[in-house]
Design a protein around this motif. Structure first.
Motif, short mmCIF file in Angstrom:
data_model
loop_
_atom_site.label_atom_id
_atom_site.label_comp_id
_atom_site.label_asym_id
_atom_site.label_seq_id
_atom_site.Cartn_x
_atom_site.Cartn_y
_atom_site.Cartn_z
N GLU A 62 1.05 -0.93 0.31
CA GLU A 62 0.05 0.13 -0.38
C GLU A 62 0.86 0.95 -0.07
O GLU A 62 1.53 1.22 1.17
N GLY A 63 0.58 2.43 -0.70
CA GLY A 63 1.55 3.18 -0.62
C GLY A 63 2.68 3.82 -1.70
O GLY A 63 3.20 4.24 -1.88
N ALA A 64 2.63 2.37 -2.25
CA ALA A 64 3.97 1.84 -2.82
C ALA A 64 3.94 0.92 -4.08
O ALA A 64 5.21 0.75 -4.30
N ARG A 65 2.99 1.68 -4.76
CA ARG A 65 2.27 0.44 -5.85
C ARG A 65 1.59 1.52 -6.70
O ARG A 65 1.53 2.60 -6.02
N LEU A 66 2.00 1.09 -8.44
CA LEU A 66 -0.07 1.95 -8.98
C LEU A 66 -0.70 0.89 -9.01
O LEU A 66 -0.59 0.17 -9.22
N THR A 67 -2.04 1.40 -8.48
CA THR A 67 -3.16 1.31 -9.28
C THR A 67 -3.54 1.53 -10.74
O THR A 67 -2.73 2.68 -11.35
N ILE A 68 -3.51 0.02 -11.40
CA ILE A 68 -4.57 0.59 -12.77
C ILE A 68 -5.60 0.80 -12.39
O ILE A 68 -5.67 -0.91 -12.62
N VAL A 88 4.79 -2.36 -16.91
CA VAL A 88 4.80 -1.87 -15.62
C VAL A 88 5.63 -3.22 -15.49
O VAL A 88 7.16 -2.75 -14.28
N GLN A 89 5.19 -4.09 -15.41
CA GLN A 89 5.20 -5.64 -14.62
C GLN A 89 7.16 -6.29 -15.28
O GLN A 89 7.96 -6.19 -14.61
N ALA A 90 7.07 -5.75 -16.75
CA ALA A 90 8.39 -6.16 -17.47
C ALA A 90 9.35 -4.99 -16.85
O ALA A 90 10.26 -5.78 -16.53
N ALA A 91 9.67 -4.00 -16.20
CA ALA A 91 9.91 -3.10 -15.59
C ALA A 91 10.77 -3.47 -14.33
O ALA A 91 11.49 -2.79 -13.51
N GLY A 92 9.98 -4.66 -13.81
CA GLY A 92 10.08 -4.70 -12.21
C GLY A 92 8.98 -3.36 -11.37
O GLY A 92 9.33 -4.31 -10.31
N LEU A 93 8.28 -2.79 -11.60
CA LEU A 93 7.71 -2.49 -10.81
C LEU A 93 6.52 -2.92 -9.62
O LEU A 93 5.70 -3.16 -10.93
N PRO A 94 5.90 -2.68 -8.31
CA PRO A 94 5.03 -2.75 -8.65
C PRO A 94 3.62 -2.46 -8.62
O PRO A 94 3.45 -1.37 -8.92
N ALA A 95 2.94 -2.75 -9.19
CA ALA A 95 1.24 -2.51 -9.90
C ALA A 95 0.29 -3.52 -9.83
O ALA A 95 0.51 -4.72 -9.97
N LEU A 204 5.26 5.50 -17.92
CA LEU A 204 6.11 3.67 -17.19
C LEU A 204 7.36 4.89 -17.33
O LEU A 204 7.92 4.43 -15.65
N ALA A 205 8.16 6.10 -17.78
CA ALA A 205 8.60 6.63 -17.16
C ALA A 205 8.45 7.41 -15.71
O ALA A 205 9.60 7.34 -15.03
N GLN A 206 7.13 7.98 -15.34
CA GLN A 206 6.68 8.37 -14.48
C GLN A 206 6.73 7.22 -13.20
O GLN A 206 6.96 7.91 -12.61
N ALA A 207 6.20 5.96 -13.34
CA ALA A 207 5.93 5.15 -12.21
C ALA A 207 7.45 4.47 -12.46
O ALA A 207 7.76 4.70 -10.97
N ARG A 208 8.84 5.01 -13.03
CA ARG A 208 10.23 4.21 -12.42
C ARG A 208 10.36 5.95 -11.28
O ARG A 208 11.43 5.74 -10.99
N HIS A 210 8.42 7.15 -9.41
CA HIS A 210 7.50 7.75 -8.15
C HIS A 210 7.71 6.18 -7.39
O HIS A 210 7.21 5.65 -6.74
N LEU A 211 8.29 4.55 -7.90
CA LEU A 211 8.22 3.40 -7.55
C LEU A 211 9.14 3.10 -7.68
O LEU A 211 10.22 3.44 -8.20
N LYS A 212 9.60 2.05 -6.52
CA LYS A 212 10.67 1.44 -6.19
C LYS A 212 10.39 -0.42 -6.86
O LYS A 212 9.91 -0.42 -7.32
N PRO A 213 11.60 -0.42 -7.84
CA PRO A 213 11.55 -1.89 -7.88
C PRO A 213 10.94 -2.95 -7.05
O PRO A 213 10.87 -3.03 -5.91
N ALA A 214 9.67 -3.80 -7.77
CA ALA A 214 9.46 -5.22 -6.74
C ALA A 214 10.60 -6.18 -5.94
O ALA A 214 11.57 -6.39 -6.59
#
Length: 611
Positions: A62-68, A88-95, A204-208, A210-214
């Motif tokens: 919570e608070g550290a992921r992207l919600t689509i 987003v998943q391919a970039a290793g980001l929590p979503a 995706l660039a914005q998600a990178r 604001h988020l840490k990799p999963a």
């Protein structure tokens, strides 16, 4: 390829292995890779859930992921959201991916990064699966969102005056609540990827940022709305289905392959049966069949004549070289206008009248879109065109969706359609619908490129003991033919009540004999009819609903599911009638009626398929 007789050291029963083989048979490498990642994600979540003291992943992230969050009427917004999730998943980001009606609105205040992908239905309405979310967001209970960053991708159709209206209103409302845009709203027309693809890259660039990799490669697979397995035949790669039957319904009674003349035809409604044999395509009643049509020659020739162009001229565009007539037949919209097309025509023709109609304040623009096809405006405002300029001004061809009118449990590897052929006279010339004109002219043995468009929100109840109420005038009755077949084949014990309407009993009572037989066999338990032009006072399905209001409310109170299918305007009239009925039964309380129907929608007991 044949199934292995046995697999060593199976971690599950042989029956599961056989089912797994059937699922993966025919999948291309991309589909198999997707399926392997999905399975790995399920395994990872299962392991995490069973670990001592492990917190649920959704709460931990919570608070550290992207919600689509997506809202989709025909599947385009869902596909765009799934494509974003994959990147987003391919970039290793929590979503996570969430359909709007599955989203717990109480979570909005805790979101930190939210991407909304949403289509606009008709003239500025939300898709049915997003009605509740939009009402919440626009209401007084919506929280202040000073810590939220967001972006909105809107999908729409510039043949409507309020283009991407819902996306624009969501974007403005989130900003009003204090949220910060990470990107301006992107508004896509029918050529979705020209806008959606660059927006996804920016998102995706914005998600990178604001988020840490999963924490682990599998941790980013969490979804609230399950992803669909990749199909070997799809929107991008349709299956060539053979036409088994193409028969008229208007003014006839239908029973299998036999028809009886029953009056003067005032509309051309067709019953099509298509073979899906060998495709492995599976559908459920309520799903739609996507059609990739060819614009009939009766549409192409007048456009060439009005533009004063040679259809045999070869044109290179988008990396292809085709005759102009082929571009118009297979790659461009000829019946639905758009603001960009009209703007190009205004510039080329220099027509002041058209420029005035295109002004944002013009009250006549919507009427122009509704009343004119491409050929009409080319004739009304002549201009000098070259082939390249004409093709650049036109929108890409949009594939059409038709509600499936059958159950596989009864018809096997077939899909049936109920088709109203668009044909009328206007502006001094005959007019024809693009896809309906194409389909109506097909002979048995011809092939049609098709794919399945799932509609998970429009399904018969999982509990067969539940009653269902179906409201489907005209060709809106199509999915309910499949519903009744499905319920009969599965032995569902609940009652089936159908409201059907048309202009005339003699020429518009679609599947009349089938419904009468179903009544006799107790597969259909009640049938209420409204034929609007057979008496001096026009009577519509919403009038029949009001007449049967007490019984209808009793069925709903007993747990019945309610379904509406047909034109958008009819859906609004039916909804108004339902509000009146519920309010009357609840002491005249209009607010209570609105809350009641909203609760039915949230429970999945009030579903609409309107177009």
């Amino acid at each position: 390829m044949s199934a292995p007789a046995a697999l060593p050291a199976l971690p599950f029963p042989q029956e599961t292995a056989d089912a797994l083989f059937r699922l993966t048979q025919g999948l291309e490498p991309a589909g198999l890779w997707w399926l392997s990642g999905y399975a790995a994600g399920l395994a990872s979540r299962g392991a995490a859930a069973s670990a001592p003291g492990a917190a649920p992943r959704a709460e931990a992230a919570e608070g550290a992921r992207l919600t689509i969050l997506y809202g989709s009427q025909t599947g385009n917004a869902r596909r765009a959201a799934e494509a974003l999730l994959a990147q987003v998943q391919a970039a290793g980001l929590p979503a996570r991916l969430v359909r709007a009606d599955a989203y717990a609105t109480r979570e909005l205040a805790g979101e930190r990064l939210l991407y909304v992908v949403i289509s606009t239905q008709g003239e500025g309405d939300p898709p049915d699966d997003a009605i509740g979310f939009v009402e919440f967001l626009q209401g007084r209970r919506a929280p202040k969102l000073p810590e939220l960053r967001y972006a909105v991708l809107g999908l729409g159709d510039t043949s409507y005056a309020d283009f991407c209206g819902i996306a624009r209103r969501i974007d403005a409302r989130l900003a009003e609540l204090g949220a910060q845009r990470v990107a301006e709203p992107a508004l896509a027309d029918l050529d979705i990827d020209t806008v959606a693809a660059p927006w996804r890259e920016s998102a995706l660039a914005q998600a990178r940022e604001h988020l840490k990799p999963a924490a682990s490669p599998a941790a980013h697979v969490a979804t609230v709305t399950p992803l669909r397995p990749a199909a070997s035949w799809s929107h991008e790669r349709p299956f060539p289905a053979e036409v088994l039957a193409n028969q008229g319904l208007s003014g006839r009674e239908f029973r299998g392959t036999g028809f009886r003349r029953y009056g003067v035809v005032d509309k051309d409604v067709r019953h099509l049966e298509l073979s899906l044999e060998g495709s492995a395509l599976a559908y459920e009643p309520g799903d739609a069949l996507g059609i990739r049509h060819r614009n009939p020659e009766a549409l192409v020739a007048p456009v060439l004549e009005a533009a004063r162009l040679d259809g045999d001229a070869r044109v290179e565009l988008e990396g292809e070289t085709l005759p102009l007539s082929e571009w118009l037949a297979t790659r461009r919209e000829l019946t639905r206008l758009s603001r960009p097309t009209l703007a190009a025509l205004a510039e080329r023709s220099g027509a002041d009248e058209l420029r005035r109609l295109l002004e944002p304040t013009s009250p006549d623009f919507a009427a122009l879109l509704a009343d004119h096809q491409l050929v009409d405006v080319l004739r009304r405002w002549p201009a000098d065109w070259d082939a390249q300029a004409l093709l650049a001004a036109l929108r890409p061809q949009a594939q059409r969706l038709y509600s499936i009118a059958s159950s596989r449990k009864r018809v096997g590897e077939e899909a049936h359609l109920t088709l109203d052929v668009v044909a009328y006279h206007a502006h001094g010339h005959p007019h024809l619908g693009a896809a309906s004109g194409f389909l109506s002219a097909l002979d048995e043995g011809a092939q049609v490129p098709v794919y399945i468009e799932p509609n998970e929100r429009f399904r018969v109840p999982a509990d067969g003991a539940r009653d269902i109420i179906m409201i489907g005038p005209g060709t809106g009755v199509a999915p309910f033919r499949g519903f009744v077949q499905e319920r009969a084949e599965t032995g569902a014990g609940g009652r089936n009540w159908l409201f059907f309407g048309a202009r005339h009993f003699n020429t518009g009572f679609l599947y009349q004999v089938e419904w009468q037989d179903a009544l006799q066999r107790k597969e259909l338990h009640r049938l209420d009819l409204a034929f609007s032009r057979d008496q001096e006072r026009k009577v519509y399905v919403q009038d029949r609903l009001r007449e049967q209001g007490r019984d209808l409310y009793d069925w709903l109170e007993g747990g019945a599911h309610l379904y509406v299918c047909g034109a958008i305007a009819m859906g609004k009239d039916v909804h108004a009638a339902l509000l009146d009925i519920v309010a009357r039964q609840r002491g005249g309380d209009a607010d209570a009626a609105t809350e009641y129907l909203g609760r039915l929608q949230a429970e999945g007991r009030y579903a609409r398929d309107v177009y």
